[in-house]
Scaffold this motif. Structure first.
Motif, PDB file in Angstrom:
ATOM      1  N   THR A  60      83.525  28.520  -3.545  1.00  0.00           N
ATOM      2  CA  THR A  60      82.103  28.777  -3.286  1.00  0.00           C
ATOM      3  C   THR A  60      81.791  28.743  -1.808  1.00  0.00           C
ATOM      4  OG1 THR A  60      81.489  26.470  -3.447  1.00  0.00           O
ATOM      5  CG2 THR A  60      81.393  27.762  -5.470  1.00  0.00           C
ATOM      6  N   ILE A  61      82.487  27.893  -1.058  1.00  0.00           N
ATOM      7  CA  ILE A  61      82.128  27.871   0.364  1.00  0.00           C
ATOM      8  C   ILE A  61      82.832  28.981   1.136  1.00  0.00           C
ATOM      9  CG2 ILE A  61      81.524  25.421   0.371  1.00  0.00           C
ATOM     10  CD1 ILE A  61      84.071  24.855   1.867  1.00  0.00           C
ATOM     11  N   LEU A  63      80.895  25.129 -11.793  1.00  0.00           N
ATOM     12  CA  LEU A  63      80.571  24.063 -10.856  1.00  0.00           C
ATOM     13  C   LEU A  63      79.165  23.526 -11.010  1.00  0.00           C
ATOM     14  CD1 LEU A  63      82.059  25.018  -7.450  1.00  0.00           C
ATOM     15  CD2 LEU A  63      82.623  23.120  -8.934  1.00  0.00           C
ATOM     16  N   SER A  64      78.275  24.443 -11.375  1.00  0.00           N
ATOM     17  CA  SER A  64      76.888  24.009 -11.451  1.00  0.00           C
ATOM     18  C   SER A  64      76.648  23.211 -12.730  1.00  0.00           C
ATOM     19  CB  SER A  64      75.961  25.213 -11.385  1.00  0.00           C
ATOM     20  OG  SER A  64      76.459  26.224 -12.215  1.00  0.00           O
ATOM     21  N   PHE A 101      76.292  26.417   0.078  1.00  0.00           N
ATOM     22  CA  PHE A 101      75.963  25.947  -1.272  1.00  0.00           C
ATOM     23  C   PHE A 101      75.796  24.430  -1.289  1.00  0.00           C
ATOM     24  CE2 PHE A 101      77.266  29.902  -3.466  1.00  0.00           C
ATOM     25  CZ  PHE A 101      76.322  29.890  -4.471  1.00  0.00           C
ATOM     26  N   PHE A 151      75.379  21.523  -4.371  1.00  0.00           N
ATOM     27  CA  PHE A 151      75.373  21.372  -5.826  1.00  0.00           C
ATOM     28  C   PHE A 151      74.770  20.040  -6.261  1.00  0.00           C
ATOM     29  CE2 PHE A 151      78.939  24.133  -4.851  1.00  0.00           C
ATOM     30  CZ  PHE A 151      78.678  25.206  -5.688  1.00  0.00           C
ATOM     31  N   ARG A 164      77.976  20.098   5.056  1.00  0.00           N
ATOM     32  CA  ARG A 164      79.078  21.040   4.862  1.00  0.00           C
ATOM     33  C   ARG A 164      78.540  22.468   4.725  1.00  0.00           C
ATOM     34  NH1 ARG A 164      83.003  20.669  -0.335  1.00  0.00           N
ATOM     35  NH2 ARG A 164      81.081  21.320  -1.379  1.00  0.00           N
ATOM     36  N   ASP A 189      71.507  24.036  -5.911  1.00  0.00           N
ATOM     37  CA  ASP A 189      71.367  23.995  -7.369  1.00  0.00           C
ATOM     38  C   ASP A 189      71.090  22.558  -7.789  1.00  0.00           C
ATOM     39  OD1 ASP A 189      71.384  24.537 -10.012  1.00  0.00           O
ATOM     40  OD2 ASP A 189      73.421  25.357 -10.089  1.00  0.00           O
TER      41      ASP A 189
END
Lengths: 792, 236
Positions: A699-700, A787-788, B92, B94, B154, B166
């Motif tokens: 994702t990163i 992941l979510s 992102f 999370f 990050r 999210d």
């Protein structure tokens, strides 16, 4: 419990690759155990039965000639259970195609069953003392019959005491001293085409050699608990007036020594190899189960909350390991039984044992089943222990992030600061799982070491061939004369067209005396200027023949504790003329690979015999184009007992090596499988543990290839040192193997060529790449959307 | 607020086939995302908000519809293109942080920094999230709030155009949650990042410049919030 069984089934399906991987290692371990142990058991069993049925001699006494009447006295020596007198001599065979062969005439008094070293009929019928129509009937060993395309009833022309005889082959037979037929210890392996055993009735043998009422060998079996030394001494004293040439115990009998050597090798391997595979399988299972229990903490908590007790859950997890082992053992038993039959066939080919040595050994199969289930239970129950300490309430809470610890490398701050984050991650992951690291490294080291062990036989034989055929000796033919001749007689042979070099030598059987001990040996008298045969040092370099003093064989030096500079007392055992004695100083030790010969200069050998310029044989180097013609010209010459062609010896060895290819490639395959499963399991465990982390890298913005690179970074620091360590470990293993089968008939140095190290390392790289590839295929399927979602 | 359209979603749908059932997670959804705005997507579980976020972030591809990012169509982008898009444009955050457990806080940030050509300095970003002194700690040595701050650092260190979060406060207590929202707000203001927060927590909607309400895979309404409330003043 039904539900738990179903759950177990799901678990197995979910980790099928790992399950099968571990089962395969068990399969390999068990099949090796069954294959080798059965072969060992069958071989030693048939050896024992064969020896017993045929009264295999405990001791041999060779004399020049002795009257049969002396046997009464030999039989009455305390400690003698059974004694037989016989005649044994080598004679040349005349073949149609100008080829030379020799047979060892061995006589048997009737009835054969009562003789020491009696024989067993394989085909045809026993010889008759008085055949219809006269002549001589014989039996030969099956190998000689087959290799020379003979049939029962055919005739063989032999020359004994300068007279030609046509003898009729009545049957084929074998005996306990003929399991591995070689002319002498200087041969590398049997050559059925040029050397065989010819069994004749004692009376006929006495006629052939003009030894009516006489014999030249006594074979003795001792009573249980006999004082061997005293008995031997008494018999030697009785025989000494008749030229007691040599006496030796069973362990020095050539075919027995060869068989014992093979048995020792099998014995060593039968426990060692399965141990490596089974212990690695157990360790991997332990690690996998521990991890499984860790990740299924919540589920275990739920099971406990539902009312399953500790034992049921421990049993449930242990069943996984037990099933792996049961599954592996079943496949292993199938593979092992066919391997056992292959080994047995191979040994049947190598050794002339009449008993069927195939057959399934049920005890070994039951043992293997118990062994593998034991391994499974041990790994399973010990790995499942943490189940006991899981409390239902606590297990429902989400587990904290994986603990990390600093890697040892971090103390080297300079290097650490230069490493990228992905390398740091890799080193920390490795050091976090120390036990897994140890297992992986131990497993990979074993796999590479086994690769070396599989391949080194080739190197050893190659080295041996090179040393034996190119360095220690470089002749094309070796001639043996039926009696000593003047060296000048070689002139006629040297004049043959195509003969480049001819050098005479004297084979002198001797007994070496030193500080009250004795050992028999063969002294080769050879001119210091000779070029075709040389003794060697331990490192393989050549030793020039001194004009004074002798180069002693390694075996005799070891037996008598001799060192360079010692002086020994020699006694000649020629069988012709009186024994001669001389004191000779040792100038070097000969580490020649085959034959245990001692060397002395030809003039000094003649001097000891109080003769001059006598030789018993010659070595020749010829022009290869004329080799065939020379061979046939030599065959026409009388007085030559045998012509040994190096090329033929070489071909024999090569064909023997061909039959090893199956063994070697099987072992290579097993080693690669072992390495593959270790890497596969280690990578897949790490991957499963860190799926979430790896997905978060995607994702990163990491590509899947970069993520695969991170997985590689974890493997490389384990694989590279393991492969490198595996190379010396392989050498050690080979050393250990040779030590376990060491017997003084042959001297085998452990030689491993750089190319084998390179190949083993390459094999290591192959299993690492394959294992890594198979285990990291999951990266392609890594789902970043997961992941979510929730963690557990 | 800048009114430049950063991303344009046009009739985007997403269907998942789960066994024999087809689930329409997103139905012909159209949305413009403006540069520099703080957009909150609100909705109950199963409303399609995470699917929308995943499609915006290049983690998932739509089944139909178009996505234009700064004049560039992402509709038919390859996996490789999407990876580069995530690498260079997206950060992102999370609910469960997803930090690398074998890397320290500082190294987790550096790992992301190493991916782009002109990252911010790790130290600065860590200082911004108030964890400069925890740089050598492993995730297991940090509290949930601290882990989430590292996770934001990050994401931020790559200096992304779009910061996607999210349920960033979903696993945290109220006070820590507020701190995280403050950090996000600060990032929007100081770095000019576009921030999208997906949550089921309606209270968080108050801090947004625009609020998107989702229901059953569709956008139910888009509300422009003329007066966003500072995070420290919201409650739940």
């Amino acid at each position: 419990m039904k539900v738990l069984n179903r759950r177990l089934w799901h678990t197995i399906r979910g980790s099928l690759g790992q399950f099968l991987g571990m089962a395969i290692i068990i399969t390999v371990g068990i099949s090796l155990y069954i294959g080798i142990t059965t072969a060992f058991f069958n071989l030693s069993q048939s050896q024992e039965v064969f020896y017993q049925d045929n009264n295999f001699a405990d001791y041999y006494f060779y004399v020049v000639r002795a009257p049969e009447s002396i046997m009464k006295q030999v039989e009455s020596v305390p400690g003698v259970a059974l004694a037989s007198a016989r005649i044994q001599k080598d004679v040349p065979v005349l073949k149609e195609e100008d080829e030379r062969a020799s047979v060892r005439i061995t006589s048997y008094a009737l009835p054969i069953e009562n003789q020491v070293n009696s024989i067993q009929l394989l085909d045809g019928r026993l010889f008759s003392e008085n055949p219809v129509g006269g002549g001589i009937e014989v039996m030969v060993n099956q190998g000689y019959l087959d290799a020379n395309f003979l049939s029962l009833g055919d005739k063989i022309d032999i020359v004994a005491e300068n007279k030609k005889y046509s003898v009729k082959v009545a049957g084929t037979a074998t005996g306990p001293e003929f399991t591995y037929i070689m002319k002498d210890a200087s041969n590398m392996m049997p050559d059925n085409e040029t050397f065989g055993i010819m069994m004749v009735p004692l009376k006929q043998a006495q006629q052939l050699f003009n030894l009516s009422g006489q014999f030249n060998q006594v074979l003795v079996q001792f009573t249980p608990g006999a004082d061997v030394d005293a008995t031997v001494k008494s018999i030697e004293d009785l025989l000494s007036p008749y030229g007691n040439l040599s006496s030796f115990p069973r362990k020095d009998q050539l075919s027995h020594a060869a068989l014992e050597g093979e048995l020792a090798g099998l014995d060593a391997m039968s426990s060692f190899l399965p141990l490596v595979f089974l212990s690695i399988a157990a360790a991997i299972q332990f690690v996998i189960l521990r991890r499984m229990i860790k990740t299924q903490r919540t589920q275990i908590g739920i099971m406990k909350a539902l009312g399953f007790d500790n034992w049921q859950i421990v049993y449930h997890f242990s069943s996984y390991a037990i099933l792996v082992c049961a599954f592996g053992a079943l496949a292993g038993i199938l593979a092992g039984v066919s391997m056992a039959s292959y080994f047995s066939d191979m040994y049947a080919m190598f050794f002339n044992l009449p008993q069927a040595i195939g057959g399934v050994n049920y005890q070994v199969i039951i043992n293997s089943l118990l062994l593998s289930l034991g391994v499974g239970a041990l790994a399973g129950f010990s790995a499942s222990r943490p189940v006991l300490s899981i409390s239902p309430a606590e297990s429902m809470r989400p587990s904290p992030p994986g603990r990390s610890s600093r890697s040892l490398l971090e103390y080297w701050t300079w290097l650490w600061s230069k490493l990228s984050s992905s390398w740091k991650m890799a080193f920390r992951t490795i050091s976090r799982n120390r036990f897994r690291l140890v297992i992986s490294i131990f497993g990979m080291v074993s796999a590479v070491a086994l690769l070396i062990l599989s391949m080194f036989t080739n190197d050893a034989v190659d080295y041996l061939m090179d040393q034996h055929f190119n360095k220690e000796s470089s002749y094309d033919y070796m001639l043996t004369f039926n009696q000593p001749v003047k060296e000048s007689e070689l002139l006629s042979i040297s004049r043959l067209e195509g003969v480049n070099i001819i050098e005479g030598l004297f084979y002198l059987p001797i007994r070496v005396h030193h500080q009250g001990q004795t050992s028999e040996d063969v002294l080769v008298g050879i001119n210091p200027s000779n070029t075709l045969k040389k003794p060697t040092r331990e490192n393989g370099s050549l030793i020039p023949i001194p004009s004074e003093g002798m180069i002693i064989s390694r075996r005799t030096a070891n037996r008598l504790g001799l060192q360079v500079g010692d002086t020994v007392h020699l006694e000649t055992l020629m069988g012709l003329g009186p024994a001669r004695y001389a004191d000779v100083k040792i100038t070097a030790v000969n580490h020649q690979l085959f034959g245990n010969e001692s060397f002395i200069s030809l003039p000094q050998a003649n001097q000891i015999l109080q003769e001059s310029q006598l030789i018993t044989g010659a070595l020749m180097k010829v022009n290869s184009r004329q080799a065939k013609i020379i061979e046939s010209q030599l065959s026409d010459m009388t007085g030559i007992t045998s012509i040994v062609s190096r090329q033929k010896e070489r071909d024999n060895i090569m064909s023997m090596m061909d039959s090893m290819i199956y063994m070697v490639s099987t072992m290579i395959m097993f080693s690669v499988i072992l390495g593959f499963v270790i890497i596969y399991n280690s990578v897949i465990m790490s991957f499963n543990e860190r799926k979430r982390e790896l997905a978060s890298l995607l994702t990163i913005g990491f590509t899947r290839r970069e993520v695969a690179g991170i997985m590689w970074r974890e493997t490389i620091p384990q694989a590279v040192p393991a492969i490198l360590l595996g190379l010396p470990a392989g050498k050690m293993l080979a050393d250990l193997y040779f030590k376990s089968i060491d017997f003084d008939m042959w001297y085998m140095p452990v030689v491993i060529y750089p190319s084998s190290y390179a190949l083993a390392a390459l094999g290591g790289v192959v299993f690492v790449v394959l294992g890594q590839w198979a285990a990291s295929r999951g990266i392609k399927k890594l789902n970043i959307i997961e992941l979510s979602k929730n963690i557990d | 607020m800048d009114t430049e359209v950063l991303m344009k979603l046009n009739k985007v749908s997403k269907t998942y086939i789960m066994g024999e059932v087809t689930v329409e997670a997103l139905k012909e959804t159209s949305l413009d995302i403006y540069s520099g705005e703080l957009l909150v997507i609100l909705g109950p579980s199963g409303s399609g908000k995470s699917t929308l976020l995943n499609i915006i972030g290049g983690m998932d591809k739509p089944s139909s519809g178009d996505i234009i990012y700064r004049d560039r169509s992402l509709t038919k982008a390859s996996d490789r293109d999407l990876t580069l898009f995530r690498r260079n444009e997206i950060g992102f955050v999370f609910q469960f942080y997803n930090l690398i457990s074998d890397l320290t806080a500082g190294e987790n940030v550096e790992l992301a920094a190493g991916l782009v050509e002109n990252p911010l300095t790790s130290q600065d970003v860590l200082a911004q999230v108030g964890l400069a002194d925890r740089v050598d700690h492993f995730p297991s040595q940090l509290s949930g709030g601290e882990q989430q701050r590292i996770s934001i650092a990050r994401a931020m260190v790559k200096n992304p155009t779009l910061l996607l979060c999210d349920e960033p406060t979903g696993a945290l207590d109220y006070q820590t949650g507020i701190t995280i929202l403050e950090l996000l707000k600060k990032a929007q203001q100081s770095m000019g990042s576009t921030i999208i927060i997906v949550t089921h927590n309606t209270a968080i909607g108050a801090i947004a410049d625009r609020l998107v309400r989702m229901r059953s895979g569709s956008i139910a309404e888009v509300i422009v919030n003329e007066a966003p409330v500072p995070p420290e003043r919201i409650e739940w």
